[in-house]
Design a protein around this motif. Structure first.
Motif, PDB file in Angstrom:
ATOM      1  N   TRP A   1      -5.538  88.301 -53.727  1.00 29.57           N
ATOM      2  CA  TRP A   1      -5.177  88.270 -55.283  1.00 29.57           C
ATOM      3  C   TRP A   1      -6.487  87.931 -56.041  1.00 29.57           C
ATOM      4  O   TRP A   1      -6.601  88.080 -57.027  1.00 29.57           O
ATOM      5  CB  TRP A   1      -4.293  87.045 -55.704  1.00 29.57           C
ATOM      6  CG  TRP A   1      -3.079  87.268 -54.740  1.00 29.57           C
ATOM      7  CD1 TRP A   1      -2.551  86.770 -53.630  1.00 29.57           C
ATOM      8  CD2 TRP A   1      -1.806  88.167 -54.636  1.00 29.57           C
ATOM      9  NE1 TRP A   1      -1.537  87.001 -52.929  1.00 29.57           N
ATOM     10  CE2 TRP A   1      -1.113  88.173 -53.892  1.00 29.57           C
ATOM     11  CE3 TRP A   1      -1.726  89.533 -55.709  1.00 29.57           C
ATOM     12  CZ2 TRP A   1       0.181  89.018 -53.539  1.00 29.57           C
ATOM     13  CZ3 TRP A   1      -0.632  90.289 -55.432  1.00 29.57           C
ATOM     14  CH2 TRP A   1       0.325  89.911 -54.605  1.00 29.57           C
TER      15      TRP A   1
ATOM     16  N   GLN B   1      -5.213  93.711 -58.135  1.00 31.99           N
ATOM     17  CA  GLN B   1      -4.474  93.105 -59.455  1.00 31.99           C
ATOM     18  C   GLN B   1      -4.556  94.242 -60.399  1.00 31.99           C
ATOM     19  O   GLN B   1      -5.276  95.142 -60.131  1.00 31.99           O
ATOM     20  CB  GLN B   1      -5.477  91.777 -59.903  1.00 31.99           C
ATOM     21  CG  GLN B   1      -6.824  92.443 -60.335  1.00 31.99           C
ATOM     22  CD  GLN B   1      -7.809  91.519 -61.068  1.00 31.99           C
ATOM     23  OE1 GLN B   1      -8.597  90.594 -60.345  1.00 31.99           O
ATOM     24  NE2 GLN B   1      -7.664  91.443 -62.347  1.00 31.99           N
TER      25      GLN B   1
ATOM     26  N   PRO C   1       1.481  85.312 -54.876  1.00 31.89           N
ATOM     27  CA  PRO C   1       0.406  85.759 -55.918  1.00 31.89           C
ATOM     28  C   PRO C   1       0.341  84.507 -56.617  1.00 31.89           C
ATOM     29  O   PRO C   1       1.421  83.644 -56.946  1.00 31.89           O
ATOM     30  CB  PRO C   1       1.291  86.795 -56.400  1.00 31.89           C
ATOM     31  CG  PRO C   1       2.822  86.846 -56.024  1.00 31.89           C
ATOM     32  CD  PRO C   1       2.514  86.457 -54.802  1.00 31.89           C
TER      33      PRO C   1
ATOM     34  N   LEU D   1      -1.580  85.667 -62.594  1.00 26.15           N
ATOM     35  CA  LEU D   1      -1.952  87.179 -62.148  1.00 26.15           C
ATOM     36  C   LEU D   1      -1.516  88.260 -63.268  1.00 26.15           C
ATOM     37  O   LEU D   1      -0.525  88.197 -63.672  1.00 26.15           O
ATOM     38  CB  LEU D   1      -1.066  87.792 -60.887  1.00 26.15           C
ATOM     39  CG  LEU D   1      -1.624  89.041 -60.338  1.00 26.15           C
ATOM     40  CD1 LEU D   1      -3.157  88.773 -59.602  1.00 26.15           C
ATOM     41  CD2 LEU D   1      -0.594  89.286 -59.261  1.00 26.15           C
TER      42      LEU D   1
END
Length: 565
Positions: A100, A109, A558, A562
């Protein structure tokens, strides 16, 4: 001017150096959290008698340097004020279980949209040396890049003579026109974009270019002292030679891994690579050009202009004319092969070379060019690039999200381990008659398995050197050669004792390179040519490394911020 160890408070936290005196702090220190704010913003900049708007971080070109100590945690908040979507890759950081924070858009991403922010939060574990960061979307890394300096743990000296001072040398490219505009126009016509108008050293082309006397990087040195140069190739499309007139360079590190030291008049550094060298100010007091120019041993047009900076001994007036270094010829294949062959892992007790000796999975990927139909293009076709005749198609959602949440229809895990049709890869110039397919096809790798990957250049349209970068890993370069890889004979010549360890490797023109790594970092990891032109044409793929059985061997959840797609 080079920054003194004594005046750099961060470096002085672990070592005091002054003209050979060395003092080490050996008291234990807890890992720290280092926080940075990156504001992506547009700024007007002038180079080569041309002014234009460029995308920058914090208004700086090159961007700010990140200083961190091995074992620390980094939290870098990126706020996007520019008109383009943005993502930033921390090139060479392994990001264990934490793809991530890796940064390639639509791989780990979705990009940070205009007006939004995202915090890259990751640990710096088991790495020290010089790495770098750059935009990983469109061609925005033309101006969005900077250095990462990872200081060793407290009490740990360099495994080479301690320098008095150090400085960063970031090599780049400059276009007089807006990069995104001309790339989009070239793509719409089905043509390669124009080569850059200049190369740069720390964002400056040097006095051999018009209007550039004030745009010249100068490093002031003192007689008899030793300096550490942290050299980064941030250019988009050119491998570069670099040297300093009258001075030898002693290579001590590449891609944040220590090497057996060797001395050379020039280095070869591909886009994405870093090289640390020692330079001793042992020549007559004067002014000496440092210079960078491209290496290209294939019939491909490049920007052949030489970027220069100046190494200037203290007290020497600016009126003294510098001398130029004798760099290798632009097509000097023998120098390139000889230089890369000298790179060896240090392989010392504190820095072992843990080369996989047994291989679980053998992969063979051919690198090729081709053309595909494009009715709206100038000649009715456009260029594509491929691995095993598959040109990679970027998805519209992040591959790591699709893997983690088991989203269907985003990618397939059927990327072939070898080309479906073997042929004489580097024989007489070939037409692109092997049909190239397009797709988002990945290769699935079992956790903790050992992988050998042979990257084979081909003469489909033309041979060319390709620097390949693997995200999430270092690898060992166990073999390289010219011509076709011979699976019966070439592995017997592998170096399995002290091969160089790095994250970006050049596949020689009309040749092959073999790398090995242990797939112990779960997630989805991008692998691509670091020539932006070729990446845009599809010369890329990704590995899905499965989770391991342990509780600490799976992809982390995550982060809440994000960026959405």
């Amino acid at each position: 001017m080079a920054s003194s160890c004594l005046r750099n408070r961060f470096l002085c936290a672990f070592v005091f150096v002054f003209c050979g005196f060395l003092g080490l702090i050996t008291s234990p220190a807890e890992a720290a959290i280092k926080k940075y704010q990156f504001d992506v913003q547009v700024k007007n900049v002038s180079r080569l008698c041309h002014a234009k708007s460029i995308v920058t971080v914090n208004g700086r070109f090159p961007g700010p340097t990140i200083y961190v100590r091995e074992g620390d945690r980094l939290q870098i908040n990126v706020t996007n004020h520019a008109q383009y979507n943005m993502s930033i890759h921390w090139h060479g950081l392994k990001q264990y279980r934490n793809g991530w924070a890796d940064g390639p858009a639509y791989v780990t991403q979705c990009p940070i949209q205009t007006g939004s922010s995202y915090t890259y939060d990751f640990n710096v574990t088991g790495q020290r040396g010089t790495l770098w960061w750059h935009a990983h979307i469109l061609w925005l890394r033309a101006t969005v890049y900077g250095a990462i300096v990872i200081v060793p743990k407290q009490g740990t000296p360099f495994p080479f003579p301690q320098p008095c001072w150090e400085t960063k040398i970031i090599l780049g490219e400059w276009w007089n026109v807006d990069v995104e505009t001309f790339v989009n126009k070239a793509n719409s016509l089905g043509l390669p974009p124009n080569s850059s108008d200049a190369h740069t050293i720390n964002g400056k082309p040097g006095p051999l270019f018009p209007c550039s006397e004030k745009h010249t990087f100068t490093m002031v040195v003192e007689q008899g002292k030793t300096y550490l140069l942290r050299i980064i190739n941030a250019a988009l499309n050119d491998e570069l030679f670099f040297g300093i007139a009258g001075h030898n360079l002693t290579v001590v590190e590449v891609d944040a891994v220590y090497t057996k030291p060797f001395t050379t008049q020039a280095i070869l550094i591909a886009p994405g690579q870093t090289t640390n060298v020692l330079v001793k100010a042992n020549q007559a007091s004067g002014r000496y050009f440092m210079a960078a120019r491209p290496f290209m041993d294939a019939p491909v047009p490049v920007d052949n202009k030489i970027a220069t900076g100046i190494l200037q001994y203290r007290g020497v007036p600016n009126t003294v004319l510098p001398s130029l270094p004798q760099l290798p010829n632009p097509n000097d294949t023998s120098f390139a092969l000889s230089y890369n062959n000298k790179l060896r892992s240090l392989n010392a007790p504190n820095f072992p070379a843990n080369v996989p000796l047994k291989v679980d999975r053998k992969l063979f990927y051919t690198i090729g060019f081709g053309k595909e139909s494009c009715p709206s293009c100038l000649n009715g076709t456009r260029f594509v690039a491929s691995l095993n005749n598959i040109s990679f198609e970027m998805p519209q959602v992040g591959l790591l999200q699709a893997h983690y949440f088991n989203l269907k229809g985003v990618f397939k895990t059927d990327f072939p381990d070898r080309p479906s049709t073997p042929f004489n890869y580097t024989g007489a110039p070939l037409t692109a008659s092997l049909r190239t397919s397009t797709g988002t096809r990945l290769s699935k790798i079992a956790f903790n398995s050992t992988v050998e990957l042979v990257l084979q250049d081909t003469n489909l349209l033309t041979v060319e050197s390709h620097p390949f970068h693997l995200h999430g890993y270092n690898f060992f370069v166990v073999g390289t050669g010219i011509g076709n890889f011979d699976p019966a004979k070439d592995p017997a010549k592998y170096n399995l004792v002290d091969p160089v360890e790095r994250n970006t490797v050049g596949v020689p023109t009309g040749g092959w390179t073999a790398i090995r790594f242990r797939a112990d970092n779960p997630g989805v990891w991008f692998m691509h040519c670091h020539l932006e032109l070729h990446t845009g044409w599809g010369l890329k793929t990704a590995f899905v490394v499965e989770d391991g059985p342990g509780s600490d061997q799976s992809v982390l959840p995550p982060p809440r911020d994000l960026p959405p797609c």
